[in-house]
Design an enzyme around this catalytic site. Structure first.
Site, PDB file in Angstrom:
ATOM      1  N   HIS A  55      11.655  18.450   8.221  1.00 24.16           N
ATOM      2  CA  HIS A  55      11.194  18.719   9.466  1.00 24.16           C
ATOM      3  C   HIS A  55       9.893  17.481   9.568  1.00 24.16           C
ATOM      4  O   HIS A  55       8.391  17.539   8.588  1.00 24.16           O
ATOM      5  CB  HIS A  55      10.205  20.286   9.472  1.00 24.16           C
ATOM      6  CG  HIS A  55      11.201  20.637  10.506  1.00 24.16           C
ATOM      7  ND1 HIS A  55      11.641  21.289   9.415  1.00 24.16           N
ATOM      8  CD2 HIS A  55      11.957  21.588  11.249  1.00 24.16           C
ATOM      9  CE1 HIS A  55      12.190  22.173   9.106  1.00 24.16           C
ATOM     10  NE2 HIS A  55      12.885  22.813  11.082  1.00 24.16           N
ATOM     11  N   ASP A  58       7.309  19.099   7.568  1.00 23.13           N
ATOM     12  CA  ASP A  58       7.299  19.292   6.319  1.00 23.13           C
ATOM     13  C   ASP A  58       6.812  18.159   4.828  1.00 23.13           C
ATOM     14  O   ASP A  58       6.469  18.186   4.059  1.00 23.13           O
ATOM     15  CB  ASP A  58       9.025  19.369   5.714  1.00 23.13           C
ATOM     16  CG  ASP A  58       9.293  21.130   6.125  1.00 23.13           C
ATOM     17  OD1 ASP A  58       9.269  20.758   6.776  1.00 23.13           O
ATOM     18  OD2 ASP A  58      10.484  20.101   6.876  1.00 23.13           O
ATOM     19  N   MET A  89      19.225  13.743   8.169  1.00 27.60           N
ATOM     20  CA  MET A  89      19.155  14.389   9.316  1.00 27.60           C
ATOM     21  C   MET A  89      17.457  14.006   9.584  1.00 27.60           C
ATOM     22  O   MET A  89      16.692  14.663   8.335  1.00 27.60           O
ATOM     23  CB  MET A  89      19.525  15.500   9.624  1.00 27.60           C
ATOM     24  CG  MET A  89      19.250  16.513  10.402  1.00 27.60           C
ATOM     25  SD  MET A  89      18.094  17.594   9.992  1.00 27.60           S
ATOM     26  CE  MET A  89      19.272  19.062   9.536  1.00 27.60           C
ATOM     27  N   GLU A 182      20.418  23.751  17.403  1.00 28.69           N
ATOM     28  CA  GLU A 182      21.117  25.092  16.445  1.00 28.69           C
ATOM     29  C   GLU A 182      20.999  26.163  17.180  1.00 28.69           C
ATOM     30  O   GLU A 182      19.510  26.211  17.609  1.00 28.69           O
ATOM     31  CB  GLU A 182      21.041  24.520  14.543  1.00 28.69           C
ATOM     32  CG  GLU A 182      20.601  25.791  13.931  1.00 28.69           C
ATOM     33  CD  GLU A 182      19.266  25.777  13.130  1.00 28.69           C
ATOM     34  OE1 GLU A 182      19.668  24.387  12.665  1.00 28.69           O
ATOM     35  OE2 GLU A 182      19.483  26.405  12.353  1.00 28.69           O
ATOM     36  N   LYS A 184      20.223  30.353  17.628  1.00 30.82           N
ATOM     37  CA  LYS A 184      19.808  31.276  16.200  1.00 30.82           C
ATOM     38  C   LYS A 184      19.600  32.898  17.873  1.00 30.82           C
ATOM     39  O   LYS A 184      18.988  32.087  18.473  1.00 30.82           O
ATOM     40  CB  LYS A 184      18.677  30.986  15.672  1.00 30.82           C
ATOM     41  CG  LYS A 184      18.427  32.369  14.956  1.00 30.82           C
ATOM     42  CD  LYS A 184      17.430  32.045  13.623  1.00 30.82           C
ATOM     43  CE  LYS A 184      17.099  33.164  12.516  1.00 30.82           C
ATOM     44  NZ  LYS A 184      15.579  32.679  11.787  1.00 30.82           N
ATOM     45  N   GLU A 218      24.573  27.214  12.266  1.00 32.31           N
ATOM     46  CA  GLU A 218      24.600  28.266  10.263  1.00 32.31           C
ATOM     47  C   GLU A 218      24.901  29.227  10.572  1.00 32.31           C
ATOM     48  O   GLU A 218      25.466  29.893  11.132  1.00 32.31           O
ATOM     49  CB  GLU A 218      22.890  28.091  10.908  1.00 32.31           C
ATOM     50  CG  GLU A 218      22.239  28.534   9.430  1.00 32.31           C
ATOM     51  CD  GLU A 218      20.799  28.707   9.719  1.00 32.31           C
ATOM     52  OE1 GLU A 218      20.146  28.014   9.607  1.00 32.31           O
ATOM     53  OE2 GLU A 218      20.395  29.758   9.030  1.00 32.31           O
ATOM     54  N   HIS A 221      23.074  32.673  11.163  1.00 29.40           N
ATOM     55  CA  HIS A 221      22.974  32.688  12.267  1.00 29.40           C
ATOM     56  C   HIS A 221      23.992  33.409  13.737  1.00 29.40           C
ATOM     57  O   HIS A 221      23.457  34.651  14.285  1.00 29.40           O
ATOM     58  CB  HIS A 221      22.422  31.226  13.357  1.00 29.40           C
ATOM     59  CG  HIS A 221      21.204  30.766  12.550  1.00 29.40           C
ATOM     60  ND1 HIS A 221      20.501  29.757  13.138  1.00 29.40           N
ATOM     61  CD2 HIS A 221      20.734  31.242  11.342  1.00 29.40           C
ATOM     62  CE1 HIS A 221      19.012  29.322  12.441  1.00 29.40           C
ATOM     63  NE2 HIS A 221      19.298  30.502  11.720  1.00 29.40           N
ATOM     64  N   ASP A 246      24.900  23.689   8.991  1.00 28.37           N
ATOM     65  CA  ASP A 246      23.963  24.501   8.106  1.00 28.37           C
ATOM     66  C   ASP A 246      24.636  25.585   7.147  1.00 28.37           C
ATOM     67  O   ASP A 246      25.229  25.846   7.898  1.00 28.37           O
ATOM     68  CB  ASP A 246      22.450  24.726   9.129  1.00 28.37           C
ATOM     69  CG  ASP A 246      21.785  24.031   9.170  1.00 28.37           C
ATOM     70  OD1 ASP A 246      20.816  24.096   9.539  1.00 28.37           O
ATOM     71  OD2 ASP A 246      21.778  22.951   8.577  1.00 28.37           O
ATOM     72  N   ASP A 256      17.114  37.079   8.817  1.00 29.79           N
ATOM     73  CA  ASP A 256      17.546  35.563   8.495  1.00 29.79           C
ATOM     74  C   ASP A 256      17.458  35.442   7.174  1.00 29.79           C
ATOM     75  O   ASP A 256      16.256  35.038   6.664  1.00 29.79           O
ATOM     76  CB  ASP A 256      17.067  34.723   9.566  1.00 29.79           C
ATOM     77  CG  ASP A 256      17.590  33.194   9.496  1.00 29.79           C
ATOM     78  OD1 ASP A 256      16.657  32.304   9.737  1.00 29.79           O
ATOM     79  OD2 ASP A 256      18.851  33.379   8.418  1.00 29.79           O
ATOM     80  N   ASP A 258      19.030  33.448   4.664  1.00 29.00           N
ATOM     81  CA  ASP A 258      19.186  32.318   4.841  1.00 29.00           C
ATOM     82  C   ASP A 258      19.314  31.867   2.588  1.00 29.00           C
ATOM     83  O   ASP A 258      18.761  31.796   1.867  1.00 29.00           O
ATOM     84  CB  ASP A 258      17.786  31.408   4.419  1.00 29.00           C
ATOM     85  CG  ASP A 258      17.671  31.063   6.334  1.00 29.00           C
ATOM     86  OD1 ASP A 258      16.666  30.355   6.957  1.00 29.00           O
ATOM     87  OD2 ASP A 258      18.940  31.181   7.388  1.00 29.00           O
ATOM     88  N   ASP A 288      20.835  24.956   4.237  1.00 29.63           N
ATOM     89  CA  ASP A 288      19.640  25.457   4.970  1.00 29.63           C
ATOM     90  C   ASP A 288      18.949  26.577   4.579  1.00 29.63           C
ATOM     91  O   ASP A 288      19.831  27.815   4.932  1.00 29.63           O
ATOM     92  CB  ASP A 288      19.556  25.087   6.692  1.00 29.63           C
ATOM     93  CG  ASP A 288      17.940  26.077   7.056  1.00 29.63           C
ATOM     94  OD1 ASP A 288      17.980  26.073   8.020  1.00 29.63           O
ATOM     95  OD2 ASP A 288      17.639  25.567   6.287  1.00 29.63           O
TER      96      ASP A 288
END
Ligand code: DIG
Ligand code: MN
Ligand code: MN
Length: 388
Positions: A55, A58, A89, A182, A184, A218, A221, A246, A256, A258, A288
């Site tokens: 991102h 980030d 990406m 994406e 969710k 994902e 999700h 993802d 979530d 992950d 992810d």
């Protein structure tokens, strides 16, 4: 012994936010230091990843000054050069800053919607400058707690206007970039708009440039929505819209999680890997996910290695499935076709309809036919258990 060492051709990628996750959760403070972006690039190089994603914030904190930004980017580029990692990406953080507390592109405040567009244009420029060819949009705050606050039709229109504006921006800039939306179903908002792969595939058809836009499904999700992830990915693939993916894992009916790829539902992970390899998916295998909160930095490396190793082991299992003569014999029997209805292969014609009217069927016999799925599933499980 088969080799499960990750290599560049496997195209394993991680986001800075995954291996850089400090282990904060809604009920606890961080348990790990957050390494600098360039340090995370070296960590990913050490464990054998192909690429790194981010991102905007980030990489460059939202309040970084130009000098700090330049230094961060200089260090990041040097780390990419030193490790050979690439940036396939990029994406925008449109969910952390309080300004987005009621959405970004779907906010009721036009100033917030405008700021979200400005931030995304800048983030697209950053991602493209570092080599990104895919741009992900995850609308984590595009949702509601109370539907009195927003007409859902307005929300969908605003999201469409934003994506249309940004695809036009990419065209105007001459960027070689595709968008991957994406879905969710919820979290952090009580309900998130466009919640599943199916919702987004329908939404994409309403855009000005649908050819530039695909999906980034994902695992966690679709599982949160209680859906079969393989079926979602297969529909996206069949529509030519699987632009990114993802990978992670998740118990059904949980927040979530992950988790590390394959950590929870190994059979579903197997069918997914088998599908991606069988159809020749050439995109990134992006994890992810993040390490358990219990882990230190060495545990984070174990997490990253485990994601890639499990993928490669399941890829080997898929090859065993495809080479297993008993399984393939069963599949051939199940799908046997003596050609007696080949006149339907070209769809409708008056002749085909007439022949169909005249056809007779052994309905009781067809209903009584045994399909040997118990045997097929047991053989599949035995491949996964390593006894075939
Ligand atoms: C969460 O699943 C989202 C964000 O982490 C990010 O925007 C996207 C990138 O894959 N996934
Ligand atoms: Mn997730
Ligand atoms: Mn994701």
């Amino acid at each position: 012994m088969a080799d499960y060492t990750p290599k560049p051709e496997h195209k394993f990628t991680f986001g800075l936010w995954t291996v850089g996750n400090p282990g904060r959760d809604p009920f606890g403070e961080p348990v790990r230091q957050r390494p600098q972006p360039h340090e995370l690039v070296h960590l990913l190089g050490e464990v054998g990843a192909y690429g790194v994603n981010f991102h905007d914030n980030d990489l460059v904190p939202i309040d970084a000054n130009p000098t700090e930004r330049d230094q961060i980017l200089k260090d990041f580029r040097q780390a990419l050069d030193a490790t050979g990692l690439v940036v396939p990406m990029a994406t925008t953080n449109l969910f952390a800053d309080p300004i987005f507390k009621d959405g970004a592109f779907t906010s009721n405040d036009v100033r917030v919607r405008a700021f979200a567009l400005q931030k995304t244009m800048q983030a697209i420029d950053l991602g493209v400058s570092l080599g990104a060819r895919t741009y992900v949009f995850w609308g984590g705050r595009e949702g509601t707690e109370i539907d009195a606050s927003k007409n859902p039709v307005d929300a969908i229109k605003r999201y469409r206007e934003a994506i249309n504006f940004l695809t036009a921006y990419v065209i105007d800039q001459g960027y070689d970039l595709k968008f991957a939306l994406e879905p969710k179903p919820n979290e952090p908002r009580s309900d998130i708009y466009l919640p599943t792969v199916g919702s987004l595939l329908a939404f994409i058809t309403t855009l000005d440039h649908p050819e530039m836009v695909g999906v980034n499904p994902e695992v966690a999700h679709e599982h949160m929505a209680g859906l079969n992830f393989l079926h979602a990915v297969a529909q996206a693939w069949e529509a030519g819209k699987l632009f990114h993916i993802d990978l992670n894992d998740q118990k059904f009916a949980r927040y979530d999680q992950d988790f590390r790829f394959g950590a929870e539902m190994i059979k579903q992970a197997f069918y997914l890997v088998k599908f991606l390899e069988d159809v020749g998916y050439t995109g990134m295998r992006h994890f992810d996910a993040h390490a358990y909160r219990t882990e230190d930095l060495e545990g984070v490396k174990d997490f990253a290695r485990g994601c890639m190793r499990t993928y490669l082991i399941l890829k080997d299992k898929a090859a065993r499935f495809n080479a297993d003569t008993e399984i393939q014999q069963l599949l051939a029997e199940i799908n046997a076709d003596d050609g007696s209805f080949s006149f339907l292969n070209d769809g409708f014609s008056p002749q085909a309809a007439q022949r169909l009217r005249e056809a007779s069927f052994d309905r009781p016999g067809l209903g009584a036919r045994g399909l040997a799925y118990e045997r097929l599933d047991q053989l599949t499980v035995e491949i996964l258990l390593g006894v075939r």
